[in-house]
Design an enzyme around this catalytic site. Structure first.
Site, PDB file in Angstrom:
ATOM      1  N   CYS A   1       0.826  -1.212   0.000  1.00 54.09           N
ATOM      2  CA  CYS A   1       0.000   0.000   0.000  1.00 54.09           C
ATOM      3  C   CYS A   1       0.859   1.262   0.000  1.00 54.09           C
ATOM      4  O   CYS A   1       0.519   2.248  -0.651  1.00 54.09           O
ATOM      5  CB  CYS A   1      -0.951  -0.013   1.184  1.00 54.09           C
ATOM      6  N   THR A   2       1.967   1.237   0.708  1.00 60.02           N
ATOM      7  CA  THR A   2       2.869   2.380   0.703  1.00 60.02           C
ATOM      8  C   THR A   2       3.391   2.619  -0.706  1.00 60.02           C
ATOM      9  O   THR A   2       3.394   3.756  -1.199  1.00 60.02           O
ATOM     10  CB  THR A   2       4.033   2.163   1.685  1.00 60.02           C
TER      11      THR A   2
END
Length: 88
Positions: free
Chosen positions: A45-46
């Protein structure tokens, strides 16, 4: 269920990382990118959100507004925003 690019999303209001309501219909006339991600601070997700951050110049040139949507708490999302340099 699949969604075609350019199709209309149903209107909704969600609370952002600053506890402010954001309503999709207030973005009429702009292109909107909805980026759903399940877990702030996870590596996948980062990477996904930082890709949007790093592409903002091109997205802005296309008059596109990017919204990240997650089930995380606003406390978590605020810390994630600050750590990753994500702007509103």
């Amino acid at each position: 269920m699949s969604v075609d690019v350019g199709s209309k999303a149903p209107d909704f209001t969600l609370t952002n990382q600053d506890r402010q309501p954001v309503t999709l219909s207030q973005q009429r006339g702009k292109s909107v990118v909805l980026a759903f991600f399940p877990a702030a601070f996870s590596s996948v997700c980062t990477k996904e959100l930082c890709t949007f951050r790093d592409s903002l110049a091109r997205l802005n040139a296309a008059n596109a507004q990017v919204y990240g949507i997650s089930v995380d708490t606003f406390f978590t999302l605020k810390a994630f925003q600050e750590q990753q340099g994500l702007r509103t």
